[in-house]
Design a protein around this motif. Structure first.
Motif: not given
Length: 102
Positions: A20-32, A69-76, A86-90
């Motif tokens: 698993f690779v975190c592709a979320q920009y601004g991901a918080r270390e505590d959440e990871i 697997i992502s929300a519909p963001t720029a990354v997706s 790319t699987l976009k979650l609603p």
């Protein structure tokens, strides 16, 4: 409130044989860290990558993935444009701020 809780993501990670690779920009270390703890899985976080301002490097990183697997963001959109499955979650985005609707 707009996205699945970490517990749901932890269940997905536990049940999937993958790296698993975190592709979320601004991901918080505590959440990871919390997600790693709940899932028992390591999550790779790209170091020194400004995913908002280095779109070429971000796209190169995404293109190395088998699936995103992502929300519909720029990354997706970047991943899809690079040919990555790319699987976009609603996402629920209500007009009010009172929280999710049933």
């Amino acid at each position: 409130m707009q996205y699945a809780p970490l517990e749901d993501w932890a269940e997905l990670l536990r049940g999937t044989d993958a790296t698993f690779v975190c592709a979320q920009y601004g991901a918080r270390e505590d959440e990871i860290a919390a997600l790693e703890q709940m899932s028992g899985r390591k999550i790779l976080v790209p170091e020194k990558l400004d995913q908002k301002n280095e779109l070429d490097r971000t796209c190169a990183m995404l293109s190395a993935l088998d699936v995103l697997i992502s929300a519909p963001t720029a990354v997706s959109w970047l991943a899809a444009g690079a040919g990555v499955r790319t699987l976009k979650l609603p996402v629920w985005r209500g007009l009010d701020r009172d929280g999710p609707r049933p």
